[in-house]
Scaffold this active site. Structure first.
Site, PDB file in Angstrom:
ATOM      1  N   TYR A 105      65.793  57.826  32.144  1.00 53.41           N
ATOM      2  CA  TYR A 105      66.048  59.270  32.179  1.00 53.41           C
ATOM      3  C   TYR A 105      67.192  59.657  31.245  1.00 53.41           C
ATOM      4  O   TYR A 105      67.229  60.772  30.740  1.00 53.41           O
ATOM      5  CB  TYR A 105      66.422  59.718  33.591  1.00 53.41           C
ATOM      6  CG  TYR A 105      65.260  60.070  34.482  1.00 53.41           C
ATOM      7  CD1 TYR A 105      64.294  59.124  34.819  1.00 53.41           C
ATOM      8  CD2 TYR A 105      65.133  61.355  35.012  1.00 53.41           C
ATOM      9  CE1 TYR A 105      63.237  59.443  35.653  1.00 53.41           C
ATOM     10  CE2 TYR A 105      64.074  61.675  35.844  1.00 53.41           C
ATOM     11  CZ  TYR A 105      63.137  60.724  36.167  1.00 53.41           C
ATOM     12  OH  TYR A 105      62.099  61.043  36.989  1.00 53.41           O
ATOM     13  N   LYS A 111      60.567  45.453  37.438  1.00 53.77           N
ATOM     14  CA  LYS A 111      59.508  44.931  36.569  1.00 53.77           C
ATOM     15  C   LYS A 111      60.125  43.802  35.758  1.00 53.77           C
ATOM     16  O   LYS A 111      60.155  43.834  34.516  1.00 53.77           O
ATOM     17  CB  LYS A 111      58.976  46.085  35.693  1.00 53.77           C
ATOM     18  CG  LYS A 111      57.699  45.767  34.936  1.00 53.77           C
ATOM     19  CD  LYS A 111      56.448  45.722  35.810  1.00 53.77           C
ATOM     20  CE  LYS A 111      55.269  45.207  34.992  1.00 53.77           C
ATOM     21  NZ  LYS A 111      54.065  44.974  35.813  1.00 53.77           N
ATOM     22  N   ASP A 159      54.433  47.393  40.328  1.00 56.35           N
ATOM     23  CA  ASP A 159      52.986  47.628  40.476  1.00 56.35           C
ATOM     24  C   ASP A 159      52.510  47.134  41.833  1.00 56.35           C
ATOM     25  O   ASP A 159      51.745  47.810  42.532  1.00 56.35           O
ATOM     26  CB  ASP A 159      52.194  46.989  39.312  1.00 56.35           C
ATOM     27  CG  ASP A 159      52.621  45.566  38.987  1.00 56.35           C
ATOM     28  OD1 ASP A 159      53.621  45.088  39.564  1.00 56.35           O
ATOM     29  OD2 ASP A 159      51.943  44.925  38.157  1.00 56.35           O
ATOM     30  N   ASP A 211      61.516  57.501  41.294  1.00 54.84           N
ATOM     31  CA  ASP A 211      60.875  58.819  41.200  1.00 54.84           C
ATOM     32  C   ASP A 211      59.409  58.703  41.596  1.00 54.84           C
ATOM     33  O   ASP A 211      58.905  59.459  42.431  1.00 54.84           O
ATOM     34  CB  ASP A 211      61.000  59.348  39.773  1.00 54.84           C
ATOM     35  CG  ASP A 211      60.303  60.689  39.591  1.00 54.84           C
ATOM     36  OD1 ASP A 211      60.500  61.566  40.452  1.00 54.84           O
ATOM     37  OD2 ASP A 211      59.560  60.851  38.604  1.00 54.84           O
ATOM     38  N   ASP A 244      57.511  59.791  45.524  1.00 52.18           N
ATOM     39  CA  ASP A 244      56.427  60.768  45.707  1.00 52.18           C
ATOM     40  C   ASP A 244      55.249  60.122  46.419  1.00 52.18           C
ATOM     41  O   ASP A 244      54.657  60.714  47.326  1.00 52.18           O
ATOM     42  CB  ASP A 244      55.939  61.321  44.352  1.00 52.18           C
ATOM     43  CG  ASP A 244      56.599  62.641  44.002  1.00 52.18           C
ATOM     44  OD1 ASP A 244      57.779  62.824  44.354  1.00 52.18           O
ATOM     45  OD2 ASP A 244      55.937  63.500  43.378  1.00 52.18           O
TER      46      ASP A 244
HETATM   47  C1  IPM Z   1      62.638  64.512  41.485  1.00 54.30           C
HETATM   48  C2  IPM Z   1      61.965  65.307  40.407  1.00 54.30           C
HETATM   49  C3  IPM Z   1      62.848  65.334  39.152  1.00 54.30           C
HETATM   50  C4  IPM Z   1      63.012  63.903  38.684  1.00 54.30           C
HETATM   51  C5  IPM Z   1      62.341  66.226  38.042  1.00 54.30           C
HETATM   52  C6  IPM Z   1      62.151  67.650  38.522  1.00 54.30           C
HETATM   53  C7  IPM Z   1      63.228  66.174  36.835  1.00 54.30           C
HETATM   54  O1  IPM Z   1      60.702  64.805  40.137  1.00 54.30           O
HETATM   55  O2  IPM Z   1      63.745  64.898  41.906  1.00 54.30           O
HETATM   56  O3  IPM Z   1      62.069  63.507  41.906  1.00 54.30           O
HETATM   57  O4  IPM Z   1      62.165  63.372  37.966  1.00 54.30           O
HETATM   58  O5  IPM Z   1      64.018  63.282  39.038  1.00 54.30           O
HETATM   59 MG    MG Z   2      60.092  63.223  41.414  1.00 53.45          MG
END
Ligand code: IPM
Ligand code: MG
Length: 351
Positions: free
Chosen positions: A143, A190, A222, A246, A250
């Protein structure tokens, strides 16, 4: 009566309406436990770009630095997502905020609610005992490494860079969290491909000696993605780099049945930031449809962080009671469907 200064960055899309519910609930806590929460609103994200041209205006950052904690809604707008040439993006505001405030650790707890297991994409028996904490590194890695274009724009690169101290502090946080939970830490990386992952393993192995009570294991990312779906109950604390965290957070967030349920905290410096995991859902904005629970539970993490753990527990109890009595927003397909506002009212009343 103690007073706390709370910076509120409600942001874009459904951000403002879910934040409103969290404030309702915090005010109910304030009343019950004799605290005063003094809220200061400031723009961030697409709204801030519209107002000032900058997704994180200097004034917003100053406010955050001068506050006891920071409650964050959501940012993002499709008009930027669909424009690869946009020079300023709402997300830059969030990334800079994390970096400037030194919030290197993002904690994302994932647990199932008994009464909502039928909403999980997994079979109920696979959801049994799911209770994990993802500890994601937040201010380093791909990032923030060098990125750019060369060859007249036809070659693009992003660099994944980690230093020993950056790894040390986040992995320590993982070990300590595991020590306070079920005593199991999984480093996801990884290391079969990436040099930076090999440094993560090296540092983690060295630190393991300081935490003999914690059982440590390593897993390639993975495989971790697959294990999260096959057998999520095997995980206690997962520590991982920025990008892997990240993606995996999710994926794990929907296990509980709705993205609208899960809170997060970003910590590591004086001022912590607390926000729902979900995004800004622009299509749903202003319609009283969004689930405010993730934001309300983020407020509970905020209170924990201020040392007000009984108060945080009171919020979690009120959320449980409300869900148990069958109330919920549409994403939960509840017995009694209510809007964002009424869900906030009910949880506040349960306090
Ligand atoms: C999160 C989001 C952010 C990230 C985006 C909005 C930049 O997906 O907080 O997980 O990738 O960190
Ligand atoms: Mg995210």
């Amino acid at each position: 009566m103690s007073t706390y200064k709370i910076a509120v960055l409600d942001g874009d899309g459904i951000g403002p309406e879910v934040i409103k519910q969290a404030i309702k609930v915090m005010d109910a806590i304030g009343k019950k436990f004799s605290h005063e929460f003094d809220y200061h609103f400031a723009p961030v994200g697409a709204v801030a770009i519209d107002e000032t041209g900058d997704p994180l205006p200097e004034k917003t950052l100053e406010l955050c630095r001068a506050s006891d904690a920071l409650l964050f809604g959501a940012i993002g707008h499709p008009r930027f997502d669909n424009d690869p040439t946009a020079k300023v993006r709402p997300e830059q505001g969030l990334l800079r905020l994390r970096k400037e405030l030194g919030l290197f650790a993002n904690l994302r707890p994932v647990a199932g609610y008994e009464q909502l297991t039928h909403l999980s994409p997994l079979r109920p028996e696979r959801m049994k005992g799911v209770d994990m904490l993802i500890v994601r590194e937040l201010t380093g890695g791909i990032y923030f490494g060098e990125k750019g274009r060369k060859d007249g724009g036809n070659t693009a690169y992003d660099t994944c860079l980690y230093t020993r101290p950056e790894i040390d502090r986040i992995v320590r946080m993982g070990f300590e969290a595991a020590g306070n939970r079920r005593g199991k830490l999984t480093l996801v990386d990884k290391a079969n491909v990436m040099e930076s992952s090999r440094l993560w393993r090296e540092v983690t192995r060295e630190l393991a000696g300081e935490y003999p009570e914690v059982e440590l294991n390593f897993m390639f990312v993975d495989n971790a993605a697959m294990q999260l779906i096959l057998n999520p109950a095997q995980f206690d604390v997962v520590v991982t780099s920025n990008m892997f965290g990240d993606i995996l957070s999710d994926a794990s967030s929907v296990l509980a049945g709705s993205l609208g349920l899960l809170p997060s905290s970003s910590v590591g410096a004086k001022v912590g930031m607390f926000e729902p995991i979900h995004g800004s859902w622009p299509e749903g904005a202003g319609q009283n449809r969004a689930n405010p629970v993730a934001t309300i539970l983020s407020a509970a993490m905020l209170l924990d962080h201020l040392g007000l753990v009984t108060e945080g527990d009171a919020i979690r109890g009120a959320v449980n009671a409300t869900l148990e009595s069958g109330y919920g927003t549409e994403d939960l397909h509840p017995k009694h469907q209510v809007g964002t506002d009424e869900m906030g009212d009910r949880i506040a009343a349960a306090i």
